[in-house]
Write an enzyme that holds these catalytic residues in place. Structure first.
Site, PDB file in Angstrom:
ATOM      1  N   TYR A  86       0.929  -1.052   0.050  1.00  0.00           N
ATOM      2  CA  TYR A  86      -0.088   0.072   0.085  1.00  0.00           C
ATOM      3  C   TYR A  86       0.938   1.070   0.008  1.00  0.00           C
ATOM      4  CZ  TYR A  86      -2.874   3.912   1.390  1.00  0.00           C
ATOM      5  OH  TYR A  86      -3.514   5.167   1.306  1.00  0.00           O
ATOM      6  N   GLY A 138       2.346   4.570   0.674  1.00  0.00           N
ATOM      7  CA  GLY A 138       3.408   5.129   1.298  1.00  0.00           C
ATOM      8  C   GLY A 138       4.603   4.157   1.976  1.00  0.00           C
ATOM      9  N   SER A 182      -6.308  19.042   7.812  1.00  0.00           N
ATOM     10  CA  SER A 182      -6.317  20.415   7.789  1.00  0.00           C
ATOM     11  C   SER A 182      -6.558  21.173   6.541  1.00  0.00           C
ATOM     12  CB  SER A 182      -5.059  20.729   8.727  1.00  0.00           C
ATOM     13  OG  SER A 182      -5.136  20.091  10.090  1.00  0.00           O
ATOM     14  N   THR A 193      -4.622  19.494   0.786  1.00  0.00           N
ATOM     15  CA  THR A 193      -4.732  19.268  -0.692  1.00  0.00           C
ATOM     16  C   THR A 193      -5.640  20.221  -1.354  1.00  0.00           C
ATOM     17  OG1 THR A 193      -4.241  16.984  -0.462  1.00  0.00           O
ATOM     18  CG2 THR A 193      -5.577  17.326  -2.255  1.00  0.00           C
ATOM     19  N   ASN A 194      -6.954  20.252  -0.545  1.00  0.00           N
ATOM     20  CA  ASN A 194      -8.117  21.350  -1.328  1.00  0.00           C
ATOM     21  C   ASN A 194      -7.164  22.709  -1.366  1.00  0.00           C
ATOM     22  OD1 ASN A 194      -9.931  19.179  -1.295  1.00  0.00           O
ATOM     23  ND2 ASN A 194     -10.765  19.720   0.826  1.00  0.00           N
ATOM     24  N   ARG A 223      -5.650  23.151  12.618  1.00  0.00           N
ATOM     25  CA  ARG A 223      -7.350  22.905  12.731  1.00  0.00           C
ATOM     26  C   ARG A 223      -7.665  23.237  14.091  1.00  0.00           C
ATOM     27  NH1 ARG A 223     -10.813  19.611   9.080  1.00  0.00           N
ATOM     28  NH2 ARG A 223     -12.687  19.408  10.257  1.00  0.00           N
ATOM     29  N   ASN A 265     -10.422  30.546   0.496  1.00  0.00           N
ATOM     30  CA  ASN A 265      -9.255  30.812   1.336  1.00  0.00           C
ATOM     31  C   ASN A 265      -8.310  31.421   0.609  1.00  0.00           C
ATOM     32  OD1 ASN A 265     -10.425  28.991   3.204  1.00  0.00           O
ATOM     33  ND2 ASN A 265      -9.642  27.068   2.317  1.00  0.00           N
TER      34      ASN A 265
END
EC number: 4.1.1.32
Length: 613
Positions: free
Chosen positions: A211, A213, A266, A269-270, A426, A522
């Site tokens: 899997y 990483g 937190s 990526t977005n 966060r 943001n």
């Protein structure tokens, strides 16, 4: 067993050190065949994987895979940094002596690839010709074909990278052996898995997983742990778990570059993949460079702090990725993107995929749908009906070139100059929307005390952070005190220092709702940060940094309650004083912490006390 020398000759590998390394591990693992791969082999390997049932078609030019059901995420407790010097032991790096770990891993790998093909993957973690490219060359050996396919997406793969080395020995030796997954005792006292970076020997030995990483060794093991160690030893660079974006002001023609770290969940990526709000889209454009790793160095000719993303692809979390949260991510995994989905829900009949948050509700017609384990949704019991369809850590893998707003210079050797380094925690109340930090030591101090509140507050711990220094906690490769010293030295070597800032999109009201809309909006506090750097705004000085004045934020097209805006643009002194006491305990556990960090801590503490009076 195949004639390894003949295979390497046919593949054109001329580097004698690489040839010795491949021969050594082919003999150790007992692989039946050896195959050297390049990016040009992708189409053939995809077909072989489809025929072998290792992949399933997920629509035109997209593919689906499942990992073993107990093998779905990184395992921090089984991940080790090993060296030959006990002084490299830190608080978070799970250090063990190389003299113990290398023989242990070699014993586990012995004969473990019998009957399998050992794939040889020569790769580069850097744009070709980049100043740090000599530290980005590696050769992964793996007995798992889907791992090869992911590596082709996540790194630059080809024999030229190892043949062209000025020093033929300067490559990372990365060995991945899958092991007998059903019999490894994952998560038990008898866990057989080990994921070891022997940092001072530039050797990576991973056993017992297929899997992410744990198996794509160019990514986290090399791109973060080994790079962090290499950067420290060479005194040349920082290897960080940072996103990297460009913000272009089309009115002035200037592009600003922002990098920075965010703990898990937190919003990293977005943020990295965001588009401007509609109201600001005519003037601003946001470019994507990367969402997970950045290497930072000072250009010796210009004196500028530079950054680049060493990766070639994106290994993104699927959960909650949709048209609202991250439309560019969806665009990067569209038809013909050659994307690979892992552990999402899948319908073999229609070749569709789905995950929680992809749409508001799962498909109404459950006919043929299988969950991430391969179990039919239609056969679930009443007790199972609310179980997730996709694994919470389900992923998509795609190349950077497929991201719709990829920066035009993403693969250029020069890298990009860094205007700001931001940290994003966060927290529900203490951290404001954004606070800028102009002092380098205070900026590094802020990164060392970065954290996020637990998703579920335990009794007595509400508001207490799980500290994640620089968002690098799972990837620390040497002691935190030495890390802080090296970080300060790299940043201070730049003629023009970046602005630091801390951001928080997650403040909540008493009713539990988010006070700031987040996502595309943001961009607004980041635009203010660039204006502050240019001297166009002045903000409000507080004990913990400079906050925007309400009138300085570009709120065009944004509807936000005035009280909510006030709440996200102020600090709660009492909560901050409580946090400072936790920070003291956090920092005291790190030996050799530079005096500049303690001085920064004491300045912030004194300023809060003075402000309270």
């Amino acid at each position: 067993m195949a004639d390894v020398e003949a295979v390497l000759d046919a593949a054109g590998i001329t580097n004698p050190r690489v040839r010795e390394y491949v021969q050594q591990y082919a003999e150790l693992t007992g692989a039946e065949r050896v195959e050297v791969v390049s990016a040009a082999d992708d189409e053939r390997l995809i077909q072989e994987a489809l025929e072998a049932g290792e992949l399933q078609p997920a629509g035109k030019g997209r593919y689906y895979s499942r990992s073993y059901h107990k093998d779905t995420a990184r395992s921090e407790e089984r991940t080790v940094v090993a060296t030959n010097d006990p002084k490299d032991k830190g608080v978070y790096n799970n250090w063990k002596p190389a003299s113990e770990m290398k023989p242990l891993l070699h014993e586990k790998m012995k004969g473990a690839s019998a009957g399998k093909t050992m794939y040889v993957i020569p790769y580069l973690m850097a744009p070709a010709g980049n100043a740090l490219a000599p530290w980005g060359v590696g050769v992964e050996l793996t007995d798992n074909r889907p791992v090869v396919l992911h590596m082709i997406r996540m790194a630059r793969v080809g024999v030229q990278y190892v043949n062209d080395l000025e020093d033929p020995n300067q490559f990372v030796r990365a060995v991945h052996v899958t092991g007998d997954l059903p019999n490894l005792g994952q998560g038990t006292d008898d866990d057989q898995r080990w994921f070891v970076t022997v940092a001072d020997e530039r050797t990576i030995l991973h056993y017992g997983s297929s899997y992410g990483g744990n198996a794509l060794l160019g990514k986290i093991a090399h791109g973060l742990r080994q790079a962090a160690y290499d950067g420290w030893v060479s005194k040349k660079f920082l290897g960080e778990q940072y996103m990297l974006i460009g913000i272009k002001d089309k009115e002035t023609g200037k592009t600003y570059h922002v990098t920075g770290g965010f703990p898990s969940a937190s919003g990293k990526t977005n943020l990295a993949m965001m588009l401007p709000p509609d109201a600001l889209g005519d003037r601003y454009e946001v470019y994507f460079y990367g969402d997970d790793i950045a290497w930072l160095w000072v250009d010796e000719k210009t004196g500028k702090l530079m950054a680049m993303n060493p990766e070639n692809g994106v290994f993104g979390v699927a959960k909650d990725t949709n048209e609202t949260t991250n439309p560019t991510a969806l665009g990067s995994i569209d038809e013909n993107s050659e994307a690979i989905f892992t552990n999402v829900a899948y319908n073999p009949t229609t070749q569709e995929v789905w995950w929680e948050g992809r749409t508001k509700n799962p498909p109404a017609d459950v006919t043929g749908w299988e969950d991430w384990r391969g179990h039919l949704i239609s056969e679930r019991t009443e007790a199972q009906k609310n179980d997730p369809w996709a694994h919470p850590n389900s992923r998509f893998t795609t190349t950077l070139s497929k991201v719709p707003n990829i920066a035009p210079d993403w693969d250029e050797a020069a890298g990009v100059p860094v205007d700001a380094i931001i940290f994003g925690g966060r927290t529900r109340d203490r951290e404001p929307l954004i606070r800028a930090i102009t002092d380098v030591a205070e900026g590094v101090y802020d990164g060392l005390t970065l954290g996020a509140e637990a998703t579920f507050a335990a009794e007595g711990t509400e508001g207490v952070l799980r500290y994640d220094p620089m968002s690098n906690r799972p990837f620390m490769a040497y002691g935190e005190g030495e890390y802080a010293r090296h970080y300060l030295d790299i940043i201070n070597a730049a003629d023009e220092k970046p602005l630091f800032a801390h951001v928080n999109w997650f403040q909540r009201g008493e009713d539990g709702r988010f006070l700031w809309p987040g996502y595309r909006d943001n961009l607004r506090p980041l635009l203010w940060l660039m204006q502050l750097k240019n001297g166009e705004v002045e903000g409000v000085q507080t004990p913990v940094g400079i906050l925007p004045k309400k009138e300085e934020l570009n709120l065009e097209g944004l509807e936000i309650d005035a009280d909510d805006l006030d709440a996200v643009l102020r600090i709660d002194n009492a909560r901050w004083q409580q946090e400072i006491s936790h920070r003291t305990e956090h920092l005291e556990q790190f030996p050799n912490l530079p005096e500049e960090i303690w001085e920064a801590h004491n300045r912030v503490k004194a300023a809060l006390e003075a402000d309270a009076e």
